[in-house]
Scaffold this active site. Structure first.
Site, PDB file in Angstrom:
ATOM      1  N   GLU A  86     -18.654   0.364  22.965  1.00 42.66           N
ATOM      2  CA  GLU A  86     -17.442  -0.314  23.444  1.00 42.66           C
ATOM      3  C   GLU A  86     -16.611   0.606  24.340  1.00 42.66           C
ATOM      4  OE1 GLU A  86     -16.423  -1.619  19.431  1.00 42.66           O
ATOM      5  OE2 GLU A  86     -16.239  -3.653  20.206  1.00 42.66           O
ATOM      6  N   ALA A 106     -17.397   3.849  15.383  1.00 39.65           N
ATOM      7  CA  ALA A 106     -16.187   4.265  14.685  1.00 39.65           C
ATOM      8  C   ALA A 106     -16.615   5.240  13.588  1.00 39.65           C
ATOM      9  CB  ALA A 106     -15.496   3.054  14.086  1.00 39.65           C
ATOM     10  N   GLY A 109     -18.442   1.069  18.325  1.00 41.61           N
ATOM     11  CA  GLY A 109     -17.288   1.532  19.074  1.00 41.61           C
ATOM     12  C   GLY A 109     -17.666   2.491  20.208  1.00 41.61           C
ATOM     13  N   GLU A 129     -22.719  -3.556  14.243  1.00 45.27           N
ATOM     14  CA  GLU A 129     -21.649  -3.989  13.327  1.00 45.27           C
ATOM     15  C   GLU A 129     -22.079  -5.116  12.403  1.00 45.27           C
ATOM     16  OE1 GLU A 129     -21.199  -3.162  16.437  1.00 45.27           O
ATOM     17  OE2 GLU A 129     -19.262  -2.173  16.736  1.00 45.27           O
TER      18      GLU A 129
HETATM   19  N1  CAA Z   1     -19.383   7.463  11.280  1.00 44.73           N
HETATM   20  C1  CAA Z   1     -19.410   8.539  10.478  1.00 44.73           C
HETATM   21  N2  CAA Z   1     -20.525   9.134  10.072  1.00 44.73           N
HETATM   22  C2  CAA Z   1     -21.664   8.606  10.489  1.00 44.73           C
HETATM   23  C3  CAA Z   1     -21.722   7.478  11.325  1.00 44.73           C
HETATM   24  C4  CAA Z   1     -20.495   6.901  11.733  1.00 44.73           C
HETATM   25  N3  CAA Z   1     -20.447   5.833  12.542  1.00 44.73           N
HETATM   26  N4  CAA Z   1     -22.998   7.193  11.585  1.00 44.73           N
HETATM   27  C5  CAA Z   1     -23.711   8.104  10.926  1.00 44.73           C
HETATM   28  N5  CAA Z   1     -22.919   8.948  10.258  1.00 44.73           N
HETATM   29  C6  CAA Z   1     -23.302  10.092   9.426  1.00 44.73           C
HETATM   30  C7  CAA Z   1     -24.177   9.659   8.259  1.00 44.73           C
HETATM   31  O1  CAA Z   1     -23.410   9.226   7.168  1.00 44.73           O
HETATM   32  C8  CAA Z   1     -24.951  10.920   7.986  1.00 44.73           C
HETATM   33  O2  CAA Z   1     -24.130  11.771   7.260  1.00 44.73           O
HETATM   34  P1  CAA Z   1     -24.746  12.750   6.161  1.00 44.73           P
HETATM   35  O3  CAA Z   1     -25.636  13.683   6.923  1.00 44.73           O
HETATM   36  O4  CAA Z   1     -23.566  13.369   5.560  1.00 44.73           O
HETATM   37  O5  CAA Z   1     -25.514  11.863   5.209  1.00 44.73           O
HETATM   38  C9  CAA Z   1     -25.131  11.526   9.371  1.00 44.73           C
HETATM   39  O6  CAA Z   1     -24.121  10.921  10.197  1.00 44.73           O
HETATM   40  C10 CAA Z   1     -26.461  11.215   9.982  1.00 44.73           C
HETATM   41  O7  CAA Z   1     -26.702   9.810   9.873  1.00 44.73           O
HETATM   42  P2  CAA Z   1     -28.132   9.250   9.482  1.00 44.73           P
HETATM   43  O8  CAA Z   1     -28.658   9.967   8.307  1.00 44.73           O
HETATM   44  O9  CAA Z   1     -28.029   7.772   9.418  1.00 44.73           O
HETATM   45  O10 CAA Z   1     -28.938   9.756  10.772  1.00 44.73           O
HETATM   46  P3  CAA Z   1     -29.987   9.037  11.681  1.00 44.73           P
HETATM   47  O11 CAA Z   1     -30.307   9.994  12.737  1.00 44.73           O
HETATM   48  O12 CAA Z   1     -31.050   8.434  10.855  1.00 44.73           O
HETATM   49  O13 CAA Z   1     -29.214   7.802  12.353  1.00 44.73           O
HETATM   50  C11 CAA Z   1     -27.495   6.636  13.506  1.00 44.73           C
HETATM   51  C12 CAA Z   1     -28.160   7.999  13.231  1.00 44.73           C
HETATM   52  C13 CAA Z   1     -28.449   5.727  14.254  1.00 44.73           C
HETATM   53  C14 CAA Z   1     -26.252   6.877  14.315  1.00 44.73           C
HETATM   54  C15 CAA Z   1     -27.154   5.974  12.147  1.00 44.73           C
HETATM   55  O14 CAA Z   1     -26.447   6.885  11.381  1.00 44.73           O
HETATM   56  C16 CAA Z   1     -26.325   4.727  12.233  1.00 44.73           C
HETATM   57  O15 CAA Z   1     -26.850   3.657  12.462  1.00 44.73           O
HETATM   58  N6  CAA Z   1     -24.989   4.860  12.041  1.00 44.73           N
HETATM   59  C17 CAA Z   1     -24.107   3.739  11.980  1.00 44.73           C
HETATM   60  C18 CAA Z   1     -23.753   3.268  13.339  1.00 44.73           C
HETATM   61  C19 CAA Z   1     -22.780   2.129  13.239  1.00 44.73           C
HETATM   62  O16 CAA Z   1     -22.880   1.250  12.408  1.00 44.73           O
HETATM   63  N7  CAA Z   1     -21.814   2.116  14.158  1.00 44.73           N
HETATM   64  C20 CAA Z   1     -20.833   1.101  14.182  1.00 44.73           C
HETATM   65  C21 CAA Z   1     -19.697   1.521  13.319  1.00 44.73           C
HETATM   66  S1  CAA Z   1     -18.529   0.237  13.085  1.00 44.73           S
HETATM   67  C22 CAA Z   1     -17.705   0.170  14.531  1.00 44.73           C
HETATM   68  O17 CAA Z   1     -17.962   0.907  15.440  1.00 44.73           O
HETATM   69  C23 CAA Z   1     -16.667  -0.884  14.523  1.00 44.73           C
HETATM   70  C24 CAA Z   1     -16.075  -1.133  15.838  1.00 44.73           C
HETATM   71  O18 CAA Z   1     -16.380  -2.123  16.493  1.00 44.73           O
HETATM   72  C25 CAA Z   1     -15.075  -0.203  16.356  1.00 44.73           C
END
Ligand code: CAA
Length: 717
Positions: A107, A65, A104, A127
């Site tokens: 998912e 998400a 998501g 999550e």
């Molecule tokens: N939404 C929006 N922005 C996101 C994002 C997300 N899910 N994941 C990462 N970003 C953004 C970061 O904030 C960062 O932004 P900036 O450059 O402005 O700082 C940019 O993307 C790059 O992220 P990282 O610096 O973390 O880059 P990375 O290459 O080290 O890692 C990643 C990439 C593995 C995707 C890591 O960002 C990560 O783990 N993200 C979170 C993933 C997550 O938790 N997903 C689940 C979300 S909740 C959900 O999905 C609920 C549901 O059930 C529907």
């Protein structure tokens, strides 16, 4: 190719429709992406083609998400609406995965009929790390594919499963060559379409769930095995309950409804708020207001480390792990051999647990070259000293480094609190000197305090922050002051813990209160683990403190079988009557009476002075923002992440309440509790630590509450 909207396109490759998302940086499920997917699938289903491929441009498949939208008002179609559109497609849908398919994103992929992935792809449900559960059917679909046990492991660990492992557990159907995802997915789609078999939806396949029916012991044993790891957290338990529901619910829809209900509870609860705060805080910490993102970086191709003790060896492993060669220098051959053999043992232990292959172990060890001569630092781009914590020794080392190291090399000290300006002053290049404070064990602990001295150049800071990320650390920038951020705040807690004992609390009472709060252990158990004789000098010991008396009795902590606690042969701690007697004698000699001290008092007296010290760090500019302090405490000192960090916690308790208590303690005990001016100021303004901003460019975006959009994204579930 037709453009659906700004982030989604659609192309017909003969008989296959390809829907592509291009929404940097991580193709998160923003409103635009959801709208584009919904419309794209509608058109693809109506088109005269036989199959549909869903693929992403850029570095990754959908990473979840869109967290950046969580603050905004919900708009557009929801994730479940997109999922329903995909799942009900009369023609096969193939998700083509590279990078990470997370949350998501996974998912959505689980609603496709098939998944193909390149070897470097990883899939997971992170999550739980945000105090949540996969709220768009993840807990219901995942166990239907991978089985209950693996699903439990995935959702409660948040780990990213590599493509190969995902294939073994049928989470992906096929691994396709790296760099050929698009054409391979199209070929796969054609093959499936040609077979013409009825399409199977994950939601309809209950075989794996049937196998778990009538076996509640699977869940009981999983809970028991992980009890320690999950202690204090709500989300792992809620994830488990959802998977239990997948097995026991009368229908898929009922399971889904249960999942949605628990998701809402987590989303609206304090733990997820704290954990989501921590997620943003970590990313925010990388931003230094006066060091722009485009600051040039000094290339670090070779690292020198002075001191092959526990710390130096651990630091060396960090660089070897990412392929950077290290020169590890010690004074004595025996010490060098010992250091290198500990490094080898650490790697072999990881290999024994399956974390590394034997070949990888050898590769990493080969990258660490031992030496007895500091002259070998001459070709290193970064040198980190990890020698004994004494100013005269550090100055001597830096004088030598200044002479030996090439121009432009970064000279770093791993000091945990000495004055780095003083160290830098012995060199002719103070602009190249910085603090890189690793935490023990340095190959494991995530935190790195990067300490900016008065003359440290911006590119040295930028390089250090970037390098930290490269070696998997979470870096926080601190200014020079005794103890920097972490140890400086630890100090008042230690003082208070000892004072409480002098008033009548027992060490195990203090430890229990902090353990129950969520710390992995209390200060006295920690003292026993580290060794009570750290910094103790036998000849100077006069039985003045509890610690001195214990050391004089050779109760020097776990290693001698006794310290504050008594230990059995398994190092299990028991409250010690010996310690209790010494404490009682101390109190009797002081002429005071021991008094009963409540758990609440113990907690407030240990935690509030830390918060107060944090406020001083902010007002002195030694920490950039309150959330940086929280990142230090969560990642380096065991502060429970579900309580956000000391500054976040203070905001939750209410700063006026913290201030009032500090004033009360100041009157009763003394000026150790004198409130920081910043705390007084914030209370007067009705503000929080989260509102605190020094005069700095507004790089920061709000890191509080972002429920709105997430709630909205899922609201049609
Ligand atoms: N939404 C929006 N922005 C996101 C994002 C997300 N899910 N994941 C990462 N970003 C953004 C970061 O904030 C960062 O932004 P900036 O450059 O402005 O700082 C940019 O993307 C790059 O992220 P990282 O610096 O973390 O880059 P990375 O290459 O080290 O890692 C990643 C990439 C593995 C995707 C890591 O960002 C990560 O783990 N993200 C979170 C993933 C997550 O938790 N997903 C689940 C979300 S909740 C959900 O999905 C609920 C549901 O059930 C529907």
């Amino acid at each position: 190719m037709s453009v659906i909207n700004s982030v989604v396109t659609l192309a017909h490759e003969a008989d296959v429709t390809v829907i592509a998302i291009d929404s940097p940086p991580v193709n998160a499920l923003s409103a635009d992406v959801r709208d584009g997917l919904y419309e794209g699938f509608k058109r693809a289903i109506a088109a005269d083609t036989k199959a549909i491929v869903l693929i992403c441009q850029g570095r990754t498949f959908i990473a979840g998400a869109d967290i950046a939208e969580f603050d905004a008002q919900p708009r557009g179609v929801s994730i479940p609406q997109v999922q329903a559109m995909i799942e009900s497609s009369p023609k096969p849908v193939i998700a083509a995965i590279h990078g990470t398919a997370l949350g998501g994103g996974l998912e959505v992929a689980l609603c496709a009929h098939h998944r193909v992935a390149v070897p470097s792809a990883r899939l997971g449900f992170p999550e739980v790390n945000l105090g949540l559960l996969p709220g768009a059917g993840g807990t219901q679909r995942l166990p239907r594919i991978v089985g209950v046990q693996k699903a439990l492991e995935m959702v409660t660990s948040g780990q990213h499963v590599p493509a190969k492992a995902a294939l073994e557990m049928s989470l992906v159907d096929e691994i396709v060559p790296e760099g050929q995802l698009r054409q391979s997915a199209i070929a796969f789609a054609r093959k499936v379409a040609a077979q013409g078999k009825p399409l199977v939806k994950v939601r309809d396949d209950n075989t794996k769930l049937e196998q778990a029916k009538g076996h509640p012991e699977i869940f009981a044993s999983f809970r028991k095995t992980n009890a320690r790891k999950f202690r204090g957290f709500l989300a792992p338990e809620y994830n488990i309950r959802c998977i239990e529901a997948a097995v026991s619910a009368a229908s898929f829809e009922k399971g889904l409804a249960f999942e949605y209900e628990l998701f809402q509870q987590l989303l609206n609860g304090p733990q997820s708020a704290a954990q989501r705060y921590a997620f943003f805080a970590e990313r925010q910490a990388a931003r230094i207001p006066d060091v722009p993102d485009d600051t040039p970086i000094r290339p670090i191709k070779k690292v020198g480390i002075l001191g092959a003790g526990m710390m130096g060896g651990g630091i060396a492993m960090n660089f070897a792990n990412v392929g950077i060669p290290v020169t590890l220098v010690e004074v004595q051959q025996a010490a060098l051999d010992r250091g290198l053999s500990i490094v080898r043992k650490n790697y072999e232990r990881t290999a024994a647990r399956g974390g590394l292959t034997e070949v990888q172990v050898e590769e990493r060890i080969r990258l660490i070259a031992g030496s007895l001569s500091m002259e070998d630092f001459a070709d290193c781009d970064l040198i980190i000293e990890a020698v004994f914590e004494r100013m005269d020794i550090k100055k001597d080392v830096f004088t030598k480094l200044d002479r030996i190291c090439k121009a432009g090399a970064i000279l770093a000290t791993n000091t945990s609190g000495l004055n780095i300006d003083e160290i830098a002053a012995v060199t002719k290049r103070p602009q190249d000197v910085i603090g890189l404070h690793f935490f023990s064990p340095a190959n494991v602990m995530k935190l790195l305090e990067v300490v900016r001295a008065e003359h440290t150049a911006k590119d040295v800071i930028a390089t250090s922050m970037k390098l930290a990320k490269q070696i998997g650390k979470i870096a926080v920038l601190a200014g020079v002051c005794p103890g920097f951020i972490g140890n400086r705040m630890l100090m008042p807690r230690q003082i208070e813990a000892e004072r409480l004992v002098n008033e009548g609390a027992l060490p195990w009472d203090v430890d229990r209160v902090l353990y129950d709060f969520g710390f992995p252990m209390g200060p006295f158990a920690m003292g026993d683990l580290a060794g009570l004789d750290l910094g103790w000098v036998k000849e100077e010991s006069r039985g003045r403190t509890l610690r001195e008396v214990l050391c004089e009795m050779d109760r020097r902590g776990q290693k001698t079988g006794a310290g504050f606690y008594d230990y059995d042969e398994n190092r299990t701690a028991r409250p010690s009557p010996v310690t209790e007697k010494i404490i009682n004698d101390f109190i009797a000699r002081s002429g005071r009476m021991a008094r009963a001290i409540s758990d609440q008092e113990i907690l407030e007296r240990c935690i509030y002075p830390m918060i107060n010290e944090g406020a001083k760090l902010l007002e002195e500019g030694k920490a950039i923002r309150a959330s940086d302090i929280d990142v230090v405490w969560v990642n380096g000192y065991g502060w429970p992440v579900y309580r956000g960090g000391p500054m976040f916690y203070a905001d939750q308790v209410g700063l006026h309440q913290v201030l009032a208590k500090l004033k009360e303690l100041q009157a009763a005990i003394g000026d150790d509790f004198k409130p920081a001016a910043l705390l007084e100021k914030l209370v007067a303004e009705g503000a929080k630590f989260a509102d605190f901003k020094r005069a700095q460019p507004a790089t920061a975006r709000s890191i509080h509450s972002h429920e709105g959009q997430l709630q909205g994204t899922l609201s049609n579930a």
